[in-house]
Design a protein around this motif. Structure first.
Motif, PDB file in Angstrom:
ATOM      1  N   HIS A  30       0.863  -1.195   0.000  1.00 13.30           N
ATOM      2  CA  HIS A  30       0.000   0.000   0.000  1.00 13.30           C
ATOM      3  C   HIS A  30       0.895   1.238   0.000  1.00 13.30           C
ATOM      4  CE1 HIS A  30      -3.734   2.167   0.459  1.00 13.30           C
ATOM      5  NE2 HIS A  30      -3.272   2.812   1.527  1.00 13.30           N
ATOM      6  N   GLU A  31       0.431   2.293  -0.645  1.00 21.93           N
ATOM      7  CA  GLU A  31       1.171   3.559  -0.704  1.00 21.93           C
ATOM      8  C   GLU A  31       0.347   4.665  -0.042  1.00 21.93           C
ATOM      9  OE1 GLU A  31       2.225   4.444  -4.700  1.00 21.93           O
ATOM     10  OE2 GLU A  31       3.780   2.884  -4.806  1.00 21.93           O
ATOM     11  N   VAL A  32       1.070   5.508   0.694  1.00 18.52           N
ATOM     12  CA  VAL A  32       0.444   6.637   1.397  1.00 18.52           C
ATOM     13  C   VAL A  32       1.199   7.903   1.011  1.00 18.52           C
ATOM     14  CG1 VAL A  32      -0.117   7.665   3.625  1.00 18.52           C
ATOM     15  CG2 VAL A  32      -0.264   5.177   3.314  1.00 18.52           C
ATOM     16  N   PHE A  33       0.457   8.942   0.660  1.00 17.20           N
ATOM     17  CA  PHE A  33       1.077  10.221   0.286  1.00 17.20           C
ATOM     18  C   PHE A  33       1.005  11.187   1.460  1.00 17.20           C
ATOM     19  CE2 PHE A  33       0.650  14.588  -1.369  1.00 17.20           C
ATOM     20  CZ  PHE A  33       1.890  14.715  -1.976  1.00 17.20           C
ATOM     21  N   VAL A  34       2.148  11.820   1.750  1.00 21.62           N
ATOM     22  CA  VAL A  34       2.240  12.825   2.814  1.00 21.62           C
ATOM     23  C   VAL A  34       2.746  14.119   2.181  1.00 21.62           C
ATOM     24  CG1 VAL A  34       3.238  13.429   5.054  1.00 21.62           C
ATOM     25  CG2 VAL A  34       2.772  11.028   4.492  1.00 21.62           C
ATOM     26  N   PRO A  35       1.981  15.213   2.236  1.00 15.95           N
ATOM     27  CA  PRO A  35       2.367  16.462   1.541  1.00 15.95           C
ATOM     28  C   PRO A  35       3.437  17.267   2.270  1.00 15.95           C
ATOM     29  CG  PRO A  35       0.296  16.782   2.666  1.00 15.95           C
ATOM     30  CD  PRO A  35       0.659  15.333   2.876  1.00 15.95           C
ATOM     31  N   PHE A  36       4.550  16.601   2.601  1.00 13.58           N
ATOM     32  CA  PHE A  36       5.670  17.277   3.266  1.00 13.58           C
ATOM     33  C   PHE A  36       6.970  16.669   2.748  1.00 13.58           C
ATOM     34  CE2 PHE A  36       2.274  18.348   6.129  1.00 13.58           C
ATOM     35  CZ  PHE A  36       2.577  19.634   6.556  1.00 13.58           C
ATOM     36  N   PRO A  37       8.078  17.404   2.857  1.00 15.87           N
ATOM     37  CA  PRO A  37       9.366  16.893   2.364  1.00 15.87           C
ATOM     38  C   PRO A  37       9.756  15.593   3.062  1.00 15.87           C
ATOM     39  CG  PRO A  37       9.485  19.251   2.801  1.00 15.87           C
ATOM     40  CD  PRO A  37       8.182  18.790   3.359  1.00 15.87           C
ATOM     41  N   VAL A  38      10.531  14.805   2.362  1.00 18.28           N
ATOM     42  CA  VAL A  38      10.911  13.503   2.885  1.00 18.28           C
ATOM     43  C   VAL A  38      11.743  13.637   4.156  1.00 18.28           C
ATOM     44  CG1 VAL A  38      12.982  13.384   1.443  1.00 18.28           C
ATOM     45  CG2 VAL A  38      11.917  11.256   2.252  1.00 18.28           C
ATOM     46  N   GLY A  39      12.555  14.694   4.240  1.00 19.24           N
ATOM     47  CA  GLY A  39      13.345  14.886   5.450  1.00 19.24           C
ATOM     48  C   GLY A  39      12.478  15.091   6.680  1.00 19.24           C
ATOM     49  N   LEU A  52       1.859  -8.487  13.826  1.00 24.15           N
ATOM     50  CA  LEU A  52       1.963  -7.479  12.771  1.00 24.15           C
ATOM     51  C   LEU A  52       3.414  -7.278  12.394  1.00 24.15           C
ATOM     52  CD1 LEU A  52       0.900  -5.030  11.036  1.00 24.15           C
ATOM     53  CD2 LEU A  52       1.227  -3.637  13.105  1.00 24.15           C
ATOM     54  N   ALA A  53       3.675  -7.180  11.100  1.00 23.64           N
ATOM     55  CA  ALA A  53       5.004  -6.829  10.591  1.00 23.64           C
ATOM     56  C   ALA A  53       4.806  -5.870   9.419  1.00 23.64           C
ATOM     57  CB  ALA A  53       5.762  -8.073  10.148  1.00 23.64           C
ATOM     58  N   LEU A  54       5.337  -4.666   9.555  1.00 22.49           N
ATOM     59  CA  LEU A  54       5.111  -3.623   8.543  1.00 22.49           C
ATOM     60  C   LEU A  54       6.390  -2.849   8.331  1.00 22.49           C
ATOM     61  CD1 LEU A  54       3.041  -1.966   6.783  1.00 22.49           C
ATOM     62  CD2 LEU A  54       2.790  -0.476   8.790  1.00 22.49           C
ATOM     63  N   SER A  55       6.719  -2.571   7.072  1.00 22.60           N
ATOM     64  CA  SER A  55       7.873  -1.728   6.723  1.00 22.60           C
ATOM     65  C   SER A  55       7.367  -0.576   5.854  1.00 22.60           C
ATOM     66  CB  SER A  55       8.954  -2.532   5.989  1.00 22.60           C
ATOM     67  OG  SER A  55       8.475  -2.973   4.731  1.00 22.60           O
ATOM     68  N   ALA A  56       7.936   0.618   6.088  1.00 20.87           N
ATOM     69  CA  ALA A  56       7.544   1.818   5.340  1.00 20.87           C
ATOM     70  C   ALA A  56       8.802   2.505   4.839  1.00 20.87           C
ATOM     71  CB  ALA A  56       6.736   2.760   6.217  1.00 20.87           C
ATOM     72  N   LEU A  57       8.853   2.737   3.529  1.00 15.16           N
ATOM     73  CA  LEU A  57      10.009   3.387   2.902  1.00 15.16           C
ATOM     74  C   LEU A  57       9.596   4.770   2.405  1.00 15.16           C
ATOM     75  CD1 LEU A  57      12.918   3.321   1.834  1.00 15.16           C
ATOM     76  CD2 LEU A  57      12.012   2.287  -0.277  1.00 15.16           C
ATOM     77  N   PRO A  58      10.131   5.864   2.993  1.00 15.28           N
ATOM     78  CA  PRO A  58       9.813   7.216   2.508  1.00 15.28           C
ATOM     79  C   PRO A  58      10.574   7.515   1.223  1.00 15.28           C
ATOM     80  CG  PRO A  58      10.530   7.239   4.817  1.00 15.28           C
ATOM     81  CD  PRO A  58      10.912   5.922   4.244  1.00 15.28           C
ATOM     82  N   GLU A  59       9.878   7.982   0.217  1.00 14.44           N
ATOM     83  CA  GLU A  59      10.482   8.324  -1.065  1.00 14.44           C
ATOM     84  C   GLU A  59       9.994   9.701  -1.486  1.00 14.44           C
ATOM     85  OE1 GLU A  59      10.937   4.040  -3.253  1.00 14.44           O
ATOM     86  OE2 GLU A  59       8.946   4.950  -3.239  1.00 14.44           O
ATOM     87  N   MET A  92       8.845  12.676  -3.816  1.00  9.70           N
ATOM     88  CA  MET A  92       8.067  12.802  -5.037  1.00  9.70           C
ATOM     89  C   MET A  92       7.549  14.234  -5.129  1.00  9.70           C
ATOM     90  SD  MET A  92       4.453  10.899  -4.152  1.00  9.70           S
ATOM     91  CE  MET A  92       3.925  11.242  -5.828  1.00  9.70           C
ATOM     92  N   PRO A  93       7.103  14.674  -6.326  1.00 11.64           N
ATOM     93  CA  PRO A  93       6.627  16.062  -6.452  1.00 11.64           C
ATOM     94  C   PRO A  93       5.495  16.366  -5.476  1.00 11.64           C
ATOM     95  CG  PRO A  93       6.894  15.084  -8.620  1.00 11.64           C
ATOM     96  CD  PRO A  93       7.084  13.969  -7.633  1.00 11.64           C
ATOM     97  N   GLY A  94       5.697  17.433  -4.696  1.00 13.80           N
ATOM     98  CA  GLY A  94       4.669  17.875  -3.752  1.00 13.80           C
ATOM     99  C   GLY A  94       4.721  17.216  -2.405  1.00 13.80           C
ATOM    100  N   GLY A  95       5.614  16.283  -2.161  1.00 13.80           N
ATOM    101  CA  GLY A  95       5.642  15.655  -0.847  1.00 13.80           C
ATOM    102  C   GLY A  95       6.442  14.370  -0.821  1.00 13.80           C
ATOM    103  N   THR A  96       5.942  13.402  -0.012  1.00 18.97           N
ATOM    104  CA  THR A  96       6.643  12.139   0.219  1.00 18.97           C
ATOM    105  C   THR A  96       5.675  10.974   0.026  1.00 18.97           C
ATOM    106  OG1 THR A  96       8.116  13.212   1.820  1.00 18.97           O
ATOM    107  CG2 THR A  96       7.967  10.815   1.908  1.00 18.97           C
ATOM    108  N   ARG A  97       6.169   9.921  -0.605  1.00 16.93           N
ATOM    109  CA  ARG A  97       5.384   8.695  -0.755  1.00 16.93           C
ATOM    110  C   ARG A  97       5.926   7.648   0.209  1.00 16.93           C
ATOM    111  NH1 ARG A  97       5.904   7.479  -6.171  1.00 16.93           N
ATOM    112  NH2 ARG A  97       7.927   6.530  -5.727  1.00 16.93           N
TER     113      ARG A  97
END
Length: 251
Positions: free
Chosen positions: A3-12, A86-93, A95-100
């Motif tokens: 699953h992908e989640v968009f966050v409208p903020f810089p990856v840092g 539960l086992a979950l991994s999230a990789l911030p990447e 992208m234009p306008g924010g972070t995926r």
């Protein structure tokens, strides 16, 4: 499940929040934290699946590995004997306008969770991740609101103050000149009085020169003649009586 989640903020900025277990706990919907020890988060987690709500009591652990963040945990039903893992991994990447956030996870359990089919369980997990992304964005908005506004530089403020002082000085000088040019109140009143009197005298003064009216005959001249003519007549009459009597005596 992916699953992908968009966050409208810089990856840092997103990485700073994901590196803090306490802030991650605030972003997990339905989590009531009891205590934390390092990267371990203990408490109660309410999960809504299908038309039901299941509450688990357990612990979550957050670790960072190769640029991704791994969340693992296990719990037991608060009212039952069912368990969940539960086992979950999230990789911030970036992208234009924010972070995926690219998420990859697995969930397994027994008890009430096992009563639901895989599609229903997966839909509940996706909804949970979407709510986590929205809470993460809200956490970052609060960070922006907490940053104080930069104060203006001292030279700029001083220049503005000097300009204001000069404006005040110009205003005071203008007022002083205006006061000097205006006559005092008594002089102004006297001038208005003189102007008013001159106007009245001009309006009521009779015309002069060839257009001047002929003066009426004086009535005091006849009275004055009578005043000196009456005694003279009396004296003349008395003299005539004396002369008449003398002539009679001679006869």
């Amino acid at each position: 499940m992916e699953h992908e989640v968009f966050v409208p903020f810089p990856v840092g900025a997103v990485r700073r929040v994901l590196s803090d277990p306490a802030r991650v706990a605030r972003c997990v919907p339905g989590l009531q934290q009891d205590a934390s020890s390092g990267a371990a988060l203990t408490g109660r987690l309410r999960v809504r699946i299908g038309g039901s709500t299941i509450t688990y009591r357990g612990a979550l652990r957050l670790t960072e590995r190769d640029g991704s963040y791994e969340l693992s945990g296990e719990g037991t039903e608060a009212r039952g004997t069912g368990t969940v893992t539960l086992a979950l991994s999230a990789l911030p990447e970036e992208m234009p306008g924010g972070t995926r956030l690219s998420c990859l996870g697995t969930v397994s359990g027994a008890g009430r969770l096992a009563e639901f089919d895989a599609k229903t369980a997966e839909s509940a997990a996706r909804r949970l991740l979407d709510r986590f992304g929205a809470a993460l964005a809200e956490e970052l908005r609060e960070d922006e609101a907490a940053v104080p506004l930069a104060e203006p530089a001292a030279p700029v403020a001083a220049h503005a103050a000097d300009a204001a002082d000069e404006a005040d000085d110009d205003s005071e000088a203008f007022e002083d000149d205006a006061l000097d040019d205006e006559p005092p109140a008594e002089a102004a009143h006297a001038r208005r009085t003189m102007i008013g009197r001159s106007a009245e005298e001009v309006d009521h003064a009779p015309p002069r020169g060839r257009y001047a009216p002929v003066p009426a005959p004086e009535t005091t001249s006849g009275t004055a003649v009578l005043r000196w003519a009456a005694p003279a007549a009396a004296i003349a009459l008395a003299g005539a009586v004396v002369v008449t009597r003398a002539l009679r005596r001679k006869r």
